[in-house]
Design a protein around this motif. Sequence first.
Motif, short mmCIF file in Angstrom:
data_model
loop_
_atom_site.label_atom_id
_atom_site.label_comp_id
_atom_site.label_asym_id
_atom_site.label_seq_id
_atom_site.Cartn_x
_atom_site.Cartn_y
_atom_site.Cartn_z
N ASP A 47 20.96 11.94 -1.86
CA ASP A 47 20.78 12.46 -0.50
C ASP A 47 19.73 11.65 0.24
O ASP A 47 19.86 11.38 1.44
N THR A 48 18.68 11.25 -0.47
CA THR A 48 17.62 10.44 0.12
C THR A 48 17.97 8.97 0.10
O THR A 48 17.73 8.24 1.08
N LEU A 49 18.54 8.51 -1.00
CA LEU A 49 18.93 7.10 -1.13
C LEU A 49 19.81 6.66 0.03
O LEU A 49 19.64 5.57 0.59
N VAL A 103 10.08 2.23 -8.95
CA VAL A 103 8.61 2.26 -9.07
C VAL A 103 8.12 3.70 -9.20
O VAL A 103 7.21 4.00 -9.99
N ALA A 104 8.74 4.63 -8.46
CA ALA A 104 8.34 6.04 -8.53
C ALA A 104 8.57 6.62 -9.93
O ALA A 104 7.76 7.42 -10.43
N ILE A 105 9.67 6.22 -10.58
CA ILE A 105 9.92 6.67 -11.96
C ILE A 105 8.82 6.14 -12.88
O ILE A 105 8.25 6.89 -13.69
N ARG A 149 9.41 15.18 -6.92
CA ARG A 149 8.26 14.28 -6.81
C ARG A 149 8.72 12.83 -6.70
O ARG A 149 8.16 12.04 -5.92
N CYS A 150 9.74 12.47 -7.45
CA CYS A 150 10.28 11.11 -7.41
C CYS A 150 10.77 10.76 -6.02
O CYS A 150 10.48 9.67 -5.49
N VAL A 151 11.50 11.68 -5.39
CA VAL A 151 12.02 11.46 -4.04
C VAL A 151 10.87 11.32 -3.04
O VAL A 151 10.82 10.39 -2.23
N ILE A 203 9.81 7.72 -1.03
CA ILE A 203 9.75 7.59 0.43
C ILE A 203 8.41 7.00 0.86
O ILE A 203 8.34 6.11 1.71
N ASN A 204 7.33 7.47 0.24
CA ASN A 204 6.00 6.94 0.56
C ASN A 204 5.90 5.45 0.21
O ASN A 204 5.39 4.64 1.01
N LEU A 205 6.42 5.08 -0.95
CA LEU A 205 6.42 3.67 -1.36
C LEU A 205 7.23 2.83 -0.39
O LEU A 205 6.83 1.73 0.00
#
Length: 322
Positions: free
Chosen positions: A76-78, A91-93, A123-125, A129-131
């Motif tokens: 949904d975010t991707l 990177v988030a993972i 948290r990953c999503v 987004i921040n990254l």
Amino acid sequence: MSAFIPKYLYNFFLKDNSHVIQEYLTVFSQMIAFHDPELSNHLNEIGFIPDLYAIPWFLTMFTHVFPLHKIFHLWDTLLLGNSSFPFCIGVAILQQLRDRLLANGFNECILLFSDLPEIDIERCVRESINLFCWTPKSATYRQHAQPPKAQGDSSTNGFGKAANYYSSDYQDMPKTDLSREPLALSDLKAEVSPRISAEDLIDLCELSVGGQTKRSKASKPKILAVDIRSIEDFSRGHISGSISIPYSTAFSPDGELVQCPATGTLQSFRGRVIVVISHAMKSAAMFATHLVKVNYPRVTTLDGGINKMKPTGLLTVPSPQI
């Protein structure tokens, strides 16, 4: 799927896809160094490279890693992001597993990824987004990405304030003299930090002719330009707002930053996107590598160096002292 595959996985499924995959993994390595230099340094020291764990992530856009209910949420975010967004998910993972990775050696890391621990997908999503919002558009440029779309076929993302800056994929932007140049894979692999284009630098620094800055409502990463040429070269013309830290005197023999007013300024702006500017790309890349070694985040180099900026009329010459 006919739109999804070319956007995120262009040429991933060729009979010989090694050059495409290797470029992708190299850009991913640079993204790890950009966002988390401490983790990048550790993984490189123990030889735990993305080739050992990340190929199934990207070949399947993480469906190899997560159950379907998590993939629904992730995709949904991707789908709101451009073709570089999967790097940020990767990177988030890693950052969720950061403490365990930093505490372990090669064998333990292999075991950790053979049976991946539970990942908090919300948290990953959020963190991806921040990254994404801290990554300059051109930093994830890939020579083997999908060719530009036809004019007028643009898309926007849904990342709030960042939408203005990230409204289009860098891969889709028309190429100019200020765009990033393609790099041989061996040269790309030799650089720890990503490059950004001159047009990105101009946009992020909000430069305009006359040394003035343009004000934009777009939410962009905060940036600091670090000019590593000699004082003499710096005085002949530099980017407005940049600081001068000549490479020849910047680091001690043990690789630490030498304390001086300019390096103090650099330290006070730690956390901004740092763009290293030089005459030669090799010295810029080496300076950036030194910064990553001492755990400076968000380090980039200017593709083409100061010579890319000279024709723009945007270099500032200090007024002579009276």
